[in-house]
Design a protein around this motif. Structure first.
Motif, PDB file in Angstrom:
ATOM      1  N   UNK A  82      23.634  14.724  36.605  1.00 19.21           N
ATOM      2  CA  UNK A  82      23.924  15.545  35.433  1.00 19.21           C
ATOM      3  C   UNK A  82      23.630  17.010  35.745  1.00 19.21           C
ATOM      4  N   UNK A  83      22.475  17.233  36.353  1.00 20.52           N
ATOM      5  CA  UNK A  83      22.083  18.591  36.705  1.00 20.52           C
ATOM      6  C   UNK A  83      23.089  19.195  37.674  1.00 20.52           C
ATOM      7  N   UNK A  84      23.480  18.437  38.705  1.00 19.10           N
ATOM      8  CA  UNK A  84      24.453  18.945  39.677  1.00 19.10           C
ATOM      9  C   UNK A  84      25.736  19.369  38.986  1.00 19.10           C
ATOM     10  N   UNK A  85      26.234  18.512  38.084  1.00 19.57           N
ATOM     11  CA  UNK A  85      27.475  18.822  37.382  1.00 19.57           C
ATOM     12  C   UNK A  85      27.320  20.081  36.533  1.00 19.57           C
ATOM     13  N   UNK A  86      26.190  20.151  35.811  1.00 22.05           N
ATOM     14  CA  UNK A  86      25.979  21.310  34.939  1.00 22.05           C
ATOM     15  C   UNK A  86      25.860  22.583  35.773  1.00 22.05           C
ATOM     16  N   UNK A  87      25.098  22.504  36.851  1.00 19.33           N
ATOM     17  CA  UNK A  87      24.900  23.673  37.714  1.00 19.33           C
ATOM     18  C   UNK A  87      26.238  24.180  38.252  1.00 19.33           C
ATOM     19  N   UNK A  88      27.022  23.255  38.814  1.00 20.93           N
ATOM     20  CA  UNK A  88      28.318  23.642  39.378  1.00 20.93           C
ATOM     21  C   UNK A  88      29.189  24.274  38.300  1.00 20.93           C
ATOM     22  N   UNK A  89      29.252  23.614  37.135  1.00 22.51           N
ATOM     23  CA  UNK A  89      30.140  24.090  36.081  1.00 22.51           C
ATOM     24  C   UNK A  89      29.735  25.483  35.601  1.00 22.51           C
ATOM     25  N   UNK A  90      28.448  25.658  35.336  1.00 20.48           N
ATOM     26  CA  UNK A  90      27.995  26.939  34.787  1.00 20.48           C
ATOM     27  C   UNK A  90      28.145  28.063  35.803  1.00 20.48           C
ATOM     28  N   UNK A  91      27.637  27.843  37.019  1.00 17.45           N
ATOM     29  CA  UNK A  91      27.674  28.917  38.018  1.00 17.45           C
ATOM     30  C   UNK A  91      29.115  29.252  38.395  1.00 17.45           C
TER      31      UNK A  91
END
Lengths: 325, 349
Positions: free
Chosen positions: B146-155
């Motif tokens: 979840x964190x990986x997905x959120x990080x990629x999406x936001x950045x």
């Protein structure tokens, strides 16, 4: 917000210096630089490397350590002892992938554009809650391919709701995804389900741009609905229809993720398409044959260029036709 | 010819014409085909493992009631038993041998009967298996995905907005030599689908040392031609006089860009932001080749690998799928109008 402002202020001296060196108008280069850098490194450079890969052999990842083999990769791909019988080809999976892709594209594009057209025509009528209905058909477009595939995999699994309905109707259950014919059908169906909303939207925008007085005039002349469709709606929608048709074709030829997750390309190679062939040859199999994968992508690229040129040609022709009217 | 009526009439009459009925019928079928599968998935994700294995499946997540019986360590499944004398009693099943089951009265554990298993019917209750969701965070490294997905999406979205708006600013507000070729070059990348340069992109990412690194998924995707095009068209409508005035006041070009042009482009930036979030959150092929170690997986990759490994664990897979489609659904529910009009006008995606 404060942090953002600080960050942006940090960049200011760079642009002041840039203006000193480049002058005002050429400062534009500094603004496009990041974009150009990314595109060069991750798009244009790869295009060049792809050509190197396609003309070299071996399993080495580094282009300059690969022996030059000329057109050998293409020969391997296209070599058949008898072109009428694809199983005699050296890379018969490649040919089956091409045949599958063509069959898939033909069916999927034809059906999807037809369904999108019907849906757009219905949505263009005076109906209550048009925004809602538009959203209904568009929602699956936003779902990721993996999610789309898993939704349908869940419905189609052996103990799934489809088989439950069959059993309820006293029919034997069907192995939807492990029967070659059914698997292909569902590949087509699921990809239409996932993408038709996008094309519906483009066609709807086209329909709404058609001036209403044309329809009023047609009604005055007591034109039949069929005549109104064929003489007013379809001709005026033609540019949008062509865009939709070609766009859908370009995408259908590159079909990969949904079907990959849904069927894994199987059973056998019944739903293996060209991009999956590239992925498998280059990444998934034990020996990574980058050269062969690159050669196959160039063949795909050539096909896509033809499609794009066809689109340009057709759009221009139909625009010229519009003006001549 | 009459049959076409329902597709063609654009002007409504006073009363509900039969073609209107046909239209609404078509839309209702559409509603069912488009939403029923998603609904089925969401409801199923609340089923317990045993309810999921049931065939034929029920729509709502029913599962068998259990009762704690004295003398038995585990709660026993509850049945409605039909006794030999024809009377019916609620009994728990203590054990089963072949077709014979030993049933006990939950209130009085000494009272047991042996009956044929055909003579008992399970007592079901509506039960939402929230544990499908909570277990994800405990049992699996789901939080990491979840964190990986959120990080990629936001950045990736922030960077996409930044560098594409910079390019759009240059292409709309400056006149420099080579401006046209640059614009064409950027737009031309629309014609090069990522699938075609898969192999060399893998090499480049490997060479710059970003394999199995979230940045390896972020960087290749941030310069999108659609973004440049969308923002440029919008910035062209911002009057040049505004910029001239700012220059008179000795504002630096960078300040003009981010204090004047960027805020004024907010609507276009919002559209691009929505699309970027969708693209990155749903991305599959690029992460698939760049991220091969499971601690770097995004939700999409995790889902893909789970459906292979955990063939029997549909209850977790479904819960995970629902979590993955939730943000997109919420964004859509709130921004439906902007998304659909944005796409219709720009033909994006």
């Amino acid at each position: 917000m404060r942090f953002l402002a600080f960050f942006f202020d940090l960049l200011e001296p760079i642009f002041r210096l840039g203006q000193k060196w480049l002058g005002l108008s050429r400062l534009g280069w500094l603004f496009v630089a990041p974009n150009l850098l990314v595109i060069s490194v991750f798009t244009f450079l790869p295009i060049l490397i792809n050509i190197v890969y396609a003309t070299t052999g071996g399993v080495n990842l580094f282009p300059f350590q690969r022996p030059f083999t000329g057109a050998e990769n293409f020969q391997i791909l296209f070599e058949c002892t008898n072109y009428l019988d694809l199983s005699t080809c050296r890379k018969d999976v490649f040919w089956r992938a091409i045949a599958n892709t063509l069959k898939f594209s033909g069916l999927q594009v034809g059906l999807m554009v037809l369904l999108s057209l019907v849906t757009a025509l219905v949505l263009n009528r005076k109906i209550m809650g048009r925004g809602f209905w538009r959203g209904v058909f568009f929602y699956p477009v936003l779902l990721s391919p993996v999610v789309v595939a898993l939704i349908w995999k869940w419905l189609l699994q052996n103990q799934g709701v489809f088989n439950a309905s069959l059993v309820a109707m006293n029919m034997p259950p069907i192995e939807w995804l492990t029967d070659a014919g059914w698997a292909f059908f569902w590949a087509v169906f699921v990809s239409i389900w996932a993408h038709m909303g996008f094309y519906t939207l483009i066609l709807l925008a086209g329909l709404q741009a058609i001036p209403n007085d044309l329809y009023e005039a047609a009604e005055m002349d007591r034109a039949s609905p069929w005549r109104t469709l064929t003489r007013i709606t379809l001709p005026l929608l033609m540019p949008n229809l062509i865009v939709v048709l070609v766009l859908a074709a370009i995408r259908a030829v590159q079909v990969f993720d949904e079907v990959f997750v849904l069927t894994g390309g199987g059973p056998g190679s019944a739903t293996t398409f060209i991009v999956q062939f590239i992925y498998q040859t280059g990444f998934a199999e034990q020996i990574h044959l980058y050269g062969l994968a690159a050669a196959a992508s160039l063949a795909l690229a050539a096909f896509l260029v033809v499609l794009t040129l066809a689109q340009l040609r057709l759009t221009r022709a139909s625009e010229a036709g519009q003006k001549g009217r | 010819m009459k049959a076409l009526d329902f597709l063609l009439r654009t002007r409504g009459r006073q009363r509900l014409h039969w073609t209107d009925v046909m239209s609404y019928a078509y839309l209702m079928v559409g509603l069912f085909v488009m939403f029923a599968p998603v609904l089925w998935l969401v409801v199923s994700s609340f089923k317990t493992e045993s309810a999921i294995g049931q065939f034929p499946p029920t729509f709502l997540p029913y599962s068998q009631k259990t009762v704690a019986v004295e003398g038995h360590a585990k709660p026993l499944p509850l049945y409605k038993a039909t006794l030999d004398d024809g009377s019916q009693r609620l009994m728990a099943q203590a054990s089963r041998m072949g077709i014979m089951a030993t049933m006990v009265d939950p209130a009085n554990p000494q009272d047991t009967v042996r009956i044929n298993i055909r003579q008992r019917e399970p007592v079901n209750e509506l039960k939402f298996a929230w544990s499908n969701y909570t277990d994800l965070f405990g049992k699996f490294t789901f939080g990491v995905y979840l964190w990986n997905s959120v990080f990629i999406t936001v950045v990736a979205t922030l960077l996409t907005l930044l560098i594409n708006s910079m390019a759009a600013f240059a292409l709309s507000k400056y006149r420099f030599k080579g401006q046209k070729p640059v614009f064409l070059l950027i737009i031309a990348t629309l014609m090069i689908p990522p699938t075609i340069i898969l192999v060399p992109v893998f090499l480049v990412i490997n060479e710059v040392g970003l394999l199995n690194n979230l940045w390896g998924v972020i960087l290749p995707a941030i310069a999108t031609p659609t973004g440049v095009f969308l923002l440029r068209q919008y910035m062209l409508t911002i009057p040049d006089e505004l910029i001239e005035a700012a220059r008179m006041d000795h504002a630096s070009e960078w300040r003009i860009y981010w204090r004047i042009v960027l805020p004024l482009s907010a609507p276009a930036l919002a559209v691009l932001a929505i699309f970027s979030v969708m693209w990155r959150w749903n991305d599959f092929l690029l992460p698939l080749i760049v991220l091969s170690q499971s601690q770097h997986f995004t939700l999409q990759l995790a889902l893909n690998s789970f459906q292979g490994e955990l063939n029997t664990q549909w209850h977790y897979l479904l819960a995970m799928t629902v979590i993955t489609l939730l943000p997109v659904t919420l964004v859509f529910a709130f921004l439906q109008r902007y998304i659909t009009t944005g796409i219709a006008s720009a033909g994006v995606k």
